[in-house]
Design an enzyme around this catalytic site. Structure first.
Site, PDB file in Angstrom:
ATOM      1  N   GLY A 251     -18.503 -15.863 -53.992  1.00 39.26           N
ATOM      2  CA  GLY A 251     -19.197 -16.201 -55.246  1.00 39.26           C
ATOM      3  C   GLY A 251     -18.724 -15.679 -56.237  1.00 39.26           C
TER       4      GLY A 251
ATOM      5  N   CYS B  66     -14.334 -12.078 -50.424  1.00 43.27           N
ATOM      6  CA  CYS B  66     -14.566 -12.158 -51.912  1.00 43.27           C
ATOM      7  C   CYS B  66     -15.967 -11.516 -52.563  1.00 43.27           C
ATOM      8  CB  CYS B  66     -14.277 -13.566 -52.501  1.00 43.27           C
ATOM      9  SG  CYS B  66     -14.377 -13.902 -54.249  1.00 43.27           S
TER      10      CYS B  66
ATOM     11  N   ASN C  59      -9.128 -15.245 -56.156  1.00 35.84           N
ATOM     12  CA  ASN C  59     -10.176 -15.577 -57.381  1.00 35.84           C
ATOM     13  C   ASN C  59     -11.207 -14.493 -57.708  1.00 35.84           C
ATOM     14  OD1 ASN C  59     -11.685 -16.632 -59.384  1.00 35.84           O
ATOM     15  ND2 ASN C  59     -12.655 -18.507 -58.060  1.00 35.84           N
TER      16      ASN C  59
ATOM     17  N   HIS D 262      -8.889 -15.077 -50.509  1.00 31.36           N
ATOM     18  CA  HIS D 262      -9.479 -16.250 -49.751  1.00 31.36           C
ATOM     19  C   HIS D 262      -8.455 -16.782 -48.696  1.00 31.36           C
ATOM     20  CE1 HIS D 262     -12.760 -17.543 -52.698  1.00 31.36           C
ATOM     21  NE2 HIS D 262     -12.337 -16.689 -53.314  1.00 31.36           N
TER      22      HIS D 262
ATOM     23  N   GLU E  40      -9.013 -19.139 -46.549  1.00 29.82           N
ATOM     24  CA  GLU E  40      -9.097 -20.481 -46.292  1.00 29.82           C
ATOM     25  C   GLU E  40      -8.224 -21.323 -47.105  1.00 29.82           C
ATOM     26  OE1 GLU E  40     -11.347 -20.154 -49.950  1.00 29.82           O
ATOM     27  OE2 GLU E  40     -11.273 -18.947 -48.071  1.00 29.82           O
TER      28      GLU E  40
END
Length: 396
Positions: free
Chosen positions: A255, A284, A326, A368, A370
């Site tokens: 998020g 994250c 990210n 991440h 995924e």
């Protein structure tokens, strides 16, 4: 950088501006939505997956500078959207491109990127020297800025500069309410596979409750592919809300924003889940808030990590994996309390990228696994989570 133009454009016939908080004005050609938006400028080094990046809720409040020059060349489609809450925008404030958007050339393209940006109310500017802007960010950190698109080329620069200078920035900002789901739902879609596309999980063997702080859809697909029945709850869900679903495991999602701000309401509930002893996996922002719930600190990063080529070492296996990242905040590895082990580190800057709790079935990673976009080196973590749940069951 000072006032800048590219491709021979001049201020007289350029239709977009990127105005940094220090007063720097960058001119270019406007794309996407018309208007202006304020945010933090970051850069992303991924060479593919621009649609997934533009719909990643973790980018809420940010203006993305793509270092790869050719953005939009494969168009967009409805399958590669990563925003799990389709009723909300991803929260991105704008994007900065080097080259103009070309006609799409890909069999999966449903429409062109410029049209799609307009539909999602995302402002873009092209013709920018993105190498120079990236160098500025690497030196001075991620600046606040206003991105503006005006077809007539008219701008109130004094007002836009004031907006950029006045914006408080992401530190202390809770952006999760803008991207989380408004209600609970079930998920059973599995990862994309050639040539079938996405599948369905029809025989799950564990039940995972995922708390949505800005979930990416491919995270949910990876959980389903690992054999999970997935129930998604809003970010404001209490520990009791979670435990009422009788989960075998709890997932804390990615998020946007400052984990200290979101943690004001989320961390106390995570602490209760830790006390309940339920297996837990975070990614994250979920990783950062888990760390805070365990007693560690988080901090704002200088330039953040945004891209699909970040090397991370897994201390539990000794292997190095190339990951997708990210994030603009990180866990301070020096602040980890006794009983919490640093499991992963970035090989770019040594920052913390993973933790595990010694006496509980709990772990998390900063990056991440995924991907989407990015390499699939880290998909094993979803299997590791399911195996952790199985071992916890066997020892119960």
């Amino acid at each position: 950088m000072s006032t800048t133009t590219s491709h021979g454009w001049t201020d007289a016939h350029s239709t977009a501006r990127l105005i940094l908080a220090d007063g720097t004005v960058i001119a270019g050609q406007g794309l996407g939505a018309i208007g202006s938006a304020v945010g933090e400028v970051c850069f992303n080094t991924a060479m593919t997956g621009y649609q997934e990046i533009l719909t990643d809720p973790s980018y809420a409040g940010q203006i993305i500078t793509f270092t790869f020059p050719h953005i939009g060349n494969v168009g967009v489609n409805d399958e590669d959207i990563e925003t799990s809450n389709l009723a909300a925008s991803a929260g991105i404030r704008g994007c900065v491109l080097r080259a103009p958007i070309t006609e799409p050339s890909n069999y999966r393209a449903a429409r062109d990127l410029d049209t799609w940006l307009k539909e999602r109310n995302i402002i873009a500017i092209s013709g920018v020297d993105t190498r120079a802007l990236t160098a500025l960010i690497r030196t001075g950190g991620m600046p606040n800025a206003v991105i503006a698109n005006s077809p007539d080329g008219e701008f109130d620069l004094a007002d836009l500069k004031s907006q950029a200078a006045a914006w408080p920035g992401l530190e202390g900002m809770d952006l999760v309410p803008d991207v989380t789901t408004g209600q609970s739902y079930e998920w059973d879609e599995t990862r994309w596979a050639w040539p079938q596309g996405y599948g369905r999980q029809d025989s799950p063997h564990v039940h995972v409750v995922a708390i949505d702080f800005g979930l990416k859809r491919n995270i949910l697909r990876c959980l389903a592919s690992a054999g999970c029945k997935v129930t998604v709850l809003p970010a404001t869900a209490t520990a009791q809300d979670v435990m009422d679903r009788n989960p075998d495991g709890v997932f804390l999602s990615n998020g946007p924003g400052d984990p200290a701000a979101t943690g004001q309401y989320a961390v106390p509930e995570i602490k209760k889940l830790l006390q309940a002893g339920v297996p837990m996996f975070g990614i994250c922002l979920g990783h950062q808030m888990l760390a805070r719930a365990l007693g560690a600190n988080t901090q704002k990063m200088h330039q953040g990590h945004h891209g699909a080529n970040h090397p991370v070492k897994d201390h539990t296996t000794g292997k190095v994996e190339i990951t997708s990242m990210n994030h603009g905040f990180s866990v301070d590895g020096r602040s980890l309390p006794d009983g919490v082990t640093e499991t992963h580190v970035s090989l770019f800057d040594g920052s913390n990228c993973g933790i595990a709790v010694a006496d509980r079935p709990v772990f998390s990673v900063q990056y991440h696994p995924e991907a989407s976009p990015g390499p699939q080196d880290s998909h094993y973590l979803f299997e590791r989570f399911v195996e952790t749940i199985r071992q916890h069951r066997a020892n119960a």
